[in-house]
Design a protein around this motif. Structure first.
Motif, PDB file in Angstrom:
ATOM      1  N   HIS A 105       4.059 -10.166   6.065  1.00 56.43           N
ATOM      2  CA  HIS A 105       4.050  -8.925   5.292  1.00 56.43           C
ATOM      3  C   HIS A 105       5.471  -8.635   4.807  1.00 56.43           C
ATOM      4  O   HIS A 105       6.430  -9.199   5.347  1.00 56.43           O
ATOM      5  CB  HIS A 105       3.556  -7.777   6.178  1.00 56.43           C
ATOM      6  CG  HIS A 105       4.429  -7.514   7.365  1.00 56.43           C
ATOM      7  ND1 HIS A 105       5.611  -6.790   7.293  1.00 56.43           N
ATOM      8  CD2 HIS A 105       4.359  -7.934   8.655  1.00 56.43           C
ATOM      9  CE1 HIS A 105       6.181  -6.743   8.475  1.00 56.43           C
ATOM     10  NE2 HIS A 105       5.454  -7.445   9.328  1.00 56.43           N
ATOM     11  N   SER A 114      -9.159  -4.585   2.490  1.00 54.74           N
ATOM     12  CA  SER A 114      -8.810  -3.928   3.761  1.00 54.74           C
ATOM     13  C   SER A 114      -7.298  -3.895   3.856  1.00 54.74           C
ATOM     14  O   SER A 114      -6.624  -4.878   3.554  1.00 54.74           O
ATOM     15  CB  SER A 114      -9.400  -4.701   4.942  1.00 54.74           C
ATOM     16  OG  SER A 114      -9.029  -6.054   4.883  1.00 54.74           O
ATOM     17  N   ASN A 115      -6.771  -2.727   4.221  1.00 51.27           N
ATOM     18  CA  ASN A 115      -5.328  -2.650   4.451  1.00 51.27           C
ATOM     19  C   ASN A 115      -5.055  -1.840   5.701  1.00 51.27           C
ATOM     20  O   ASN A 115      -5.883  -1.049   6.146  1.00 51.27           O
ATOM     21  CB  ASN A 115      -4.593  -2.083   3.231  1.00 51.27           C
ATOM     22  CG  ASN A 115      -5.247  -0.827   2.707  1.00 51.27           C
ATOM     23  OD1 ASN A 115      -5.383   0.159   3.435  1.00 51.27           O
ATOM     24  ND2 ASN A 115      -5.676  -0.841   1.464  1.00 51.27           N
ATOM     25  N   PRO A 166       0.831  -1.208   0.000  1.00 52.70           N
ATOM     26  CA  PRO A 166       0.000   0.000   0.000  1.00 52.70           C
ATOM     27  C   PRO A 166       0.870   1.266   0.000  1.00 52.70           C
ATOM     28  O   PRO A 166       1.994   1.251   0.506  1.00 52.70           O
ATOM     29  CB  PRO A 166      -0.796  -0.119   1.292  1.00 52.70           C
ATOM     30  CG  PRO A 166      -0.071  -1.109   2.146  1.00 52.70           C
ATOM     31  CD  PRO A 166       0.860  -1.899   1.284  1.00 52.70           C
ATOM     32  N   SER A 207      -1.875   0.073   8.329  1.00 54.38           N
ATOM     33  CA  SER A 207      -0.483   0.497   8.527  1.00 54.38           C
ATOM     34  C   SER A 207      -0.278   0.863   9.990  1.00 54.38           C
ATOM     35  O   SER A 207      -1.161   1.435  10.627  1.00 54.38           O
ATOM     36  CB  SER A 207      -0.129   1.660   7.591  1.00 54.38           C
ATOM     37  OG  SER A 207      -0.314   2.905   8.203  1.00 54.38           O
ATOM     38  N   ALA A 245       3.003  -1.967   6.527  1.00 58.48           N
ATOM     39  CA  ALA A 245       1.639  -1.931   6.016  1.00 58.48           C
ATOM     40  C   ALA A 245       1.423  -3.132   5.111  1.00 58.48           C
ATOM     41  O   ALA A 245       2.363  -3.642   4.513  1.00 58.48           O
ATOM     42  CB  ALA A 245       1.412  -0.640   5.232  1.00 58.48           C
ATOM     43  N   PHE A 246       0.183  -3.559   5.030  1.00 58.49           N
ATOM     44  CA  PHE A 246      -0.130  -4.690   4.155  1.00 58.49           C
ATOM     45  C   PHE A 246      -1.647  -4.805   3.978  1.00 58.49           C
ATOM     46  O   PHE A 246      -2.411  -4.249   4.761  1.00 58.49           O
ATOM     47  CB  PHE A 246       0.443  -6.002   4.709  1.00 58.49           C
ATOM     48  CG  PHE A 246       0.074  -6.300   6.143  1.00 58.49           C
ATOM     49  CD1 PHE A 246      -1.045  -7.060   6.459  1.00 58.49           C
ATOM     50  CD2 PHE A 246       0.858  -5.821   7.195  1.00 58.49           C
ATOM     51  CE1 PHE A 246      -1.379  -7.338   7.777  1.00 58.49           C
ATOM     52  CE2 PHE A 246       0.538  -6.095   8.518  1.00 58.49           C
ATOM     53  CZ  PHE A 246      -0.587  -6.858   8.809  1.00 58.49           C
ATOM     54  N   ASP A 247      -2.040  -5.506   2.939  1.00 56.11           N
ATOM     55  CA  ASP A 247      -3.449  -5.828   2.740  1.00 56.11           C
ATOM     56  C   ASP A 247      -3.804  -6.973   3.684  1.00 56.11           C
ATOM     57  O   ASP A 247      -3.012  -7.906   3.860  1.00 56.11           O
ATOM     58  CB  ASP A 247      -3.705  -6.268   1.292  1.00 56.11           C
ATOM     59  CG  ASP A 247      -3.699  -5.090   0.315  1.00 56.11           C
ATOM     60  OD1 ASP A 247      -3.716  -3.937   0.783  1.00 56.11           O
ATOM     61  OD2 ASP A 247      -3.672  -5.324  -0.908  1.00 56.11           O
ATOM     62  N   THR A 282       6.004  -1.388   1.490  1.00 56.92           N
ATOM     63  CA  THR A 282       5.797  -2.085   0.207  1.00 56.92           C
ATOM     64  C   THR A 282       6.748  -3.251  -0.013  1.00 56.92           C
ATOM     65  O   THR A 282       6.500  -4.095  -0.870  1.00 56.92           O
ATOM     66  CB  THR A 282       5.978  -1.108  -0.972  1.00 56.92           C
ATOM     67  OG1 THR A 282       7.358  -0.696  -1.008  1.00 56.92           O
ATOM     68  CG2 THR A 282       5.062   0.102  -0.852  1.00 56.92           C
ATOM     69  N   SER A 336       0.236  -7.897  -0.771  1.00 55.79           N
ATOM     70  CA  SER A 336      -0.905  -7.138  -1.287  1.00 55.79           C
ATOM     71  C   SER A 336      -1.796  -8.035  -2.131  1.00 55.79           C
ATOM     72  O   SER A 336      -1.369  -9.085  -2.615  1.00 55.79           O
ATOM     73  CB  SER A 336      -0.424  -5.934  -2.102  1.00 55.79           C
ATOM     74  OG  SER A 336       0.276  -6.372  -3.254  1.00 55.79           O
TER      75      SER A 336
END
Length: 349
Positions: free
Chosen positions: A229, A166-167, A143, A169, A178-180, A337, A232
């Protein structure tokens, strides 16, 4: 004090329309501040929605044509927004575009809506294609909003968006990750369409269904949920892994089960990382049944902000990413990312 005025354009995977956010940004004691001045969602026509939804199946030539056509559309809509709202002195327009393909493992992601066409329509500098550079750097290209969570919403322990996916952080050891987490509206909206509705309002349809334990177990055991993580999700993943599991089941039961599944996956992440204050935004925040499900499974305090932030936080952050890019400042975090480095992403038209 330098004040930047920027427009952010965001088209989400749930295809409910184009979010436009006009905001100003400035620094106070070396901290970024913002104010949303005007924001609205422009619903897509049925034809355009259909074109975007089916863009994944187009030939290369037709996809390139839509890339230009959608770019001019974004330009016209933005120009009209500027005129109606009597906006002036805009430094930059930042456009996310509409995601057609997202396969970072194969080093590509594609968001259509040519930024040069937006520039031609508006005569304002445009920054677009925020994801490709990160994918080339070995990242997920997603994300991207964590840079905004870090610099604009740092008072929360975590920021969670309930959109097509839904994600989340949050910080671990001073690094923002951060991740989905799981698909949300990309699945729920598609199921609601079987009842002639664009989405499952307040989860009313899901409420009428029964949870199918076998399906719930199949969903929860999907490999993605057991990966670490950064990670995504994309539409292709849902087409391959989610929708095939639904055959021969009652749609309301699927809605009930999938709502339960998404709530379980989200609360699992909140509990695992012991997140206290979590800001919830995105369209899924209005699904009361879904929110109650999550609340029942976690001790985290769920903060639901004013409507403007719920609806336009992503468009706001893309506007902010445009400002950062103008200044050649980092606008993509490698910790979020998985790319090889922090970088300043986006193409300037």
């Amino acid at each position: 004090m330098i004040v930047y005025k920027a427009i952010g354009l965001m088209s989400g995977t749930s295809l409910d329309g184009l979010d436009i956010c006009f905001a100003k940004f400035w620094k106070e004691n070396s901290c970024w501040k913002f104010e949303i001045i005007e924001a609205e969602t422009i619903a897509y026509s049925e034809t355009l929605e259909e074109q975007l939804r089916n863009s994944i199946h187009l030939s290369a030539q037709d996809l390139l044509a839509l890339h230009s056509e959608y770019g001019f559309y974004l330009g016209q809509i933005t120009d009209n927004f500027i005129t109606r709202k009597q906006l002036s002195a805009i430094d930059v327009i930042a456009s996310h575009g509409h995601t057609v393909f997202h396969q970072p493992n194969r080093k590509f992601t594609l968001q259509i809506g040519d930024g040069r066409a937006i520039k031609l329509q508006t005569q304002i500098p445009v920054i677009y294609d925020f994801r490709s550079q990160d994918v080339l750097f070995g990242g997920n290209g997603a994300p991207l909003v964590p840079i905004g969570d870090e610099l604009l919403f740092s008072e929360y322990d975590a920021c969670l968006n309930l959109g097509g996916f839904s994600n989340i952080s949050f910080k671990i050891n001073d690094e923002r990750i951060a991740f989905d987490i799981a698909p949300v509206n990309i699945v729920l909206n598609k199921l609601a369409q079987n009842f002639g509705q664009n989405f499952d309002q307040n989860g009313n349809l899901a409420k009428q269904g029964k949870i199918n334990t076998e399906l719930l177990n199949q969903l929860n055991s999907l490999e993605f949920y057991h990966q670490s993580h950064p990670k995504s999700l994309g539409v292709e993943w849902c087409n391959e892994n989610i929708f095939p599991l639904f055959s021969n089941l009652d749609t309301k039961d699927i809605l009930a089960t999938f709502t339960e599944h998404a709530a379980e996956q989200i609360s699992k992440v909140l509990n695992l990382h012991q997140l206290k204050k979590v800001l919830f935004t995105g369209g899924g925040t209005y699904n009361q049944y879904f929110i109650e499900k999550i609340k029942g499974k976690t001790t985290s305090e769920i903060i639901i902000p004013e409507k403007e932030i719920i609806d336009f936080k992503e468009a706001l952050i893309f506007a902010f990413m445009g400002v950062l890019k103008l200044n050649n400042e980092i606008n993509v975090l490698s910790s979020a990312t998985g790319s090889s480095q922090n970088h300043s992403s986006g193409i300037l038209a």
